[in-house]
Design an enzyme around this catalytic site. Structure first.
Site, mmCIF file in Angstrom:
data_model
loop_
_atom_site.group_PDB
_atom_site.id
_atom_site.type_symbol
_atom_site.label_atom_id
_atom_site.label_comp_id
_atom_site.label_asym_id
_atom_site.label_seq_id
_atom_site.Cartn_x
_atom_site.Cartn_y
_atom_site.Cartn_z
ATOM 1 N N HIS A 159 0.819 -1.228 0.000
ATOM 2 C CA HIS A 159 0.000 0.000 0.000
ATOM 3 C C HIS A 159 0.850 1.274 0.000
ATOM 4 O O HIS A 159 0.310 2.360 -0.222
ATOM 5 C CB HIS A 159 -0.944 0.024 1.205
ATOM 6 C CG HIS A 159 -2.002 -1.024 1.155
ATOM 7 N ND1 HIS A 159 -2.873 -1.144 0.100
ATOM 8 C CD2 HIS A 159 -2.326 -2.014 2.027
ATOM 9 C CE1 HIS A 159 -3.693 -2.171 0.327
ATOM 10 N NE2 HIS A 159 -3.384 -2.716 1.478
ATOM 11 N N ASP A 195 -2.542 -10.230 -2.876
ATOM 12 C CA ASP A 195 -3.170 -9.838 -1.612
ATOM 13 C C ASP A 195 -4.643 -9.519 -1.882
ATOM 14 O O ASP A 195 -5.014 -9.127 -2.992
ATOM 15 C CB ASP A 195 -2.437 -8.603 -1.073
ATOM 16 C CG ASP A 195 -2.902 -8.157 0.300
ATOM 17 O OD1 ASP A 195 -2.217 -8.480 1.297
ATOM 18 O OD2 ASP A 195 -3.951 -7.472 0.393
ATOM 19 N N HIS A 197 -6.243 -6.986 -0.957
ATOM 20 C CA HIS A 197 -6.425 -5.550 -1.218
ATOM 21 C C HIS A 197 -5.621 -5.108 -2.440
ATOM 22 O O HIS A 197 -4.568 -5.672 -2.750
ATOM 23 C CB HIS A 197 -5.956 -4.731 -0.005
ATOM 24 C CG HIS A 197 -6.654 -5.075 1.268
ATOM 25 N ND1 HIS A 197 -6.136 -5.979 2.185
ATOM 26 C CD2 HIS A 197 -7.832 -4.649 1.782
ATOM 27 C CE1 HIS A 197 -6.971 -6.083 3.216
ATOM 28 N NE2 HIS A 197 -8.010 -5.290 2.991
ATOM 29 N N ASP A 284 -4.710 -12.770 2.907
ATOM 30 C CA ASP A 284 -5.990 -12.277 3.427
ATOM 31 C C ASP A 284 -7.139 -12.578 2.466
ATOM 32 O O ASP A 284 -8.284 -12.184 2.720
ATOM 33 C CB ASP A 284 -5.927 -10.786 3.797
ATOM 34 C CG ASP A 284 -5.146 -9.942 2.821
ATOM 35 O OD1 ASP A 284 -4.772 -10.438 1.737
ATOM 36 O OD2 ASP A 284 -4.905 -8.750 3.137
HETATM 37 N N1 Q9C Z 1 -11.993 -2.688 9.394
HETATM 38 C C1 Q9C Z 1 -2.705 -5.165 3.969
HETATM 39 O O1 Q9C Z 1 -3.334 -6.186 3.781
HETATM 40 N N2 Q9C Z 1 -8.379 -1.246 6.531
HETATM 41 N N3 Q9C Z 1 -3.290 -4.044 4.409
HETATM 42 C C2 Q9C Z 1 -8.939 -2.320 7.289
HETATM 43 C C3 Q9C Z 1 -10.752 -3.064 8.755
HETATM 44 C C4 Q9C Z 1 -6.973 -1.363 6.239
HETATM 45 C C5 Q9C Z 1 -4.702 -3.987 4.685
HETATM 46 C C6 Q9C Z 1 -10.317 -2.009 7.760
HETATM 47 C C7 Q9C Z 1 -6.581 -2.624 5.528
HETATM 48 C C8 Q9C Z 1 -5.122 -2.651 5.177
HETATM 49 C C9 Q9C Z 1 -1.233 -5.150 3.743
HETATM 50 ZN ZN ZN Z 2 -4.344 -7.034 2.257
#
Ligand code: Q9C
Ligand code: ZN
Length: 341
Positions: A159, A195, A197, A284
């Site tokens: 990110h 990932d 995201h 994830d």
């Molecule tokens: N309620 C990576 O997987 N927002 N980052 C989460 C949860 C942030 C994920 C909200 C997610 C970041 C590296």
């Molecule tokens: Zn992620």
């Protein structure tokens, strides 16, 4: 396969993540890396090596010098200002406002971030540097002839933009490894981000370049983080037009659907004929992940690893997300074991 791991990851040990209006224990916690390391050892995946020290130069090939300097001193400045808690950004330049670097620490936290869930405290900079060294050491092993290496990075990186932290990421380890390949004479490098995201930082860093192909498979940003990048009409710009590919999926996507996008990605990579491959590996996408909505099973990660091996490329895996700590070791190592066949 060799694994690179640094105990310095535990220097990042923040107590807070802003989630649902509460400051909760962060999803991105030290036990994630320790659980993966335990599985690597338990399965005798291969040698576990500490990172070499590369200094800040290879990091600054991807990140701006002012951003790196900010991360280095941010926590000390925060403490010197007498702030009682962890450093959390809370103000940004909204539409019509100015993207100008303020003097004040609250202003600078906002200037160098795009989200508020990622707190900073003592040791975050040291852990982020160690994580980049882990990726660079894996890259060096592969450049020296290993078919593949596992960079057990923590904190994650995908990110992070050239000058923005967020989404638990500070330095973009996958981008730093890809740029290291380029700087060592590899003509073309592909980064495939699996990932859950969108790999917004990686996309942004290489968006106007045709020497690094960036591909990300992820949850629809209309519905999930990072919300403001990662749509399928983002294909690159200038020289980079056609060298970014986003494939987005709805809630409850199983491997049978997800893998169709993986095939598209693999075909694009084959057509690009890269000299090396970096996999931004988040698990994830797992069915039990607490913050995500795909439905991959532990066995699916073996299949994923097998498919990535078929690309036949020198491959660096950088660890990204994955928040079901009970399963993160099995799932991440399954990818490596699938790759090794
Ligand atoms: N309620 C990576 O997987 N927002 N980052 C989460 C949860 C942030 C994920 C909200 C997610 C970041 C590296
Ligand atoms: Zn992620």
């Amino acid at each position: 396969m060799k694994t690179i791991f640094s105990p310095l990851h535990s220097r990042r040990h923040v107590k807070t993540e802003l989630d649902g209006g509460l400051l909760i224990e962060p999803h991105e916690k030290p036990s994630r890396a320790e659980t993966i390391l335990a599985r690597v050892k338990d399965q005798a995946l291969g040698e576990v090596l500490p990172p070499e020290e590369f200094g800040l130069e290879p990091i600054k090939r991807v990140h701006t010098a002012d951003y790196v300097a900010f991360l280095e001193t941010c926590w000390d400045e925060w403490v010197a200002e007498g702030k009682p808690g962890e450093a959390i950004p809370a103000v940004w330049a909204g539409r019509g406002m100015r993207h100008r670097l303020p003097k004040d620490i609250d202003g600078r936290l906002g200037y160098y971030s795009f989200a508020a869930e990622t707190s900073i405290s003592d040791g975050t900079f040291e852990a982020a540097c160690a994580s980049a060294n882990v990726a660079l050491t894996a890259q060096r092993l592969v450049a020296n002839g290993e078919r593949a290496a596992f960079a057990l990075c923590r904190p994650p990186g995908h990110h992070a933009h050239a000058d923005l932290f967020g989404g638990y990421c500070f330095f973009n380890n996958a981008a730093i490894a890809a740029q290291a390949f380029r700087d060592q004479g590899y003509g073309r490098v592909a980064i495939l981000d699996v990932d859950f995201h969108h790999g917004n930082g990686t996309q942004a860093i290489f968006y106007n370049r045709n020497d690094v192909l960036t591909i990300s498979l992820h949850g629809d940003p209309d519905l999930v983080f990072p919300h403001f990048l990662g749509f399928e009409d983002e294909t690159g710009e200038a020289d980079g037009e056609g060298y970014n590919l986003n494939i987005v999926y709805p809630p409850n996507t199983p491997y049978s659907i997800w893998s169709q996008g993986l095939e598209t990605a693999c075909q694009r990579i084959a057509e690009f004929k890269p000299d090396a491959l970096v996999i931004a590996l988040g698990v994830d996408t797992f069915e039990e992940d607490p913050i995500s909505f795909f439905k991959l099973t532990s066995d699916d990660y073996l299949t994923l690893g097998q498919r990535l091996e078929q690309l036949g490329l020198p491959t660096v895996f950088t660890m990204e997300g994955g928040y079901d700590v009970d399963a993160i070791g099995v799932n991440a190592v399954n990818v490596m074991q699938g790759f090794e066949g």
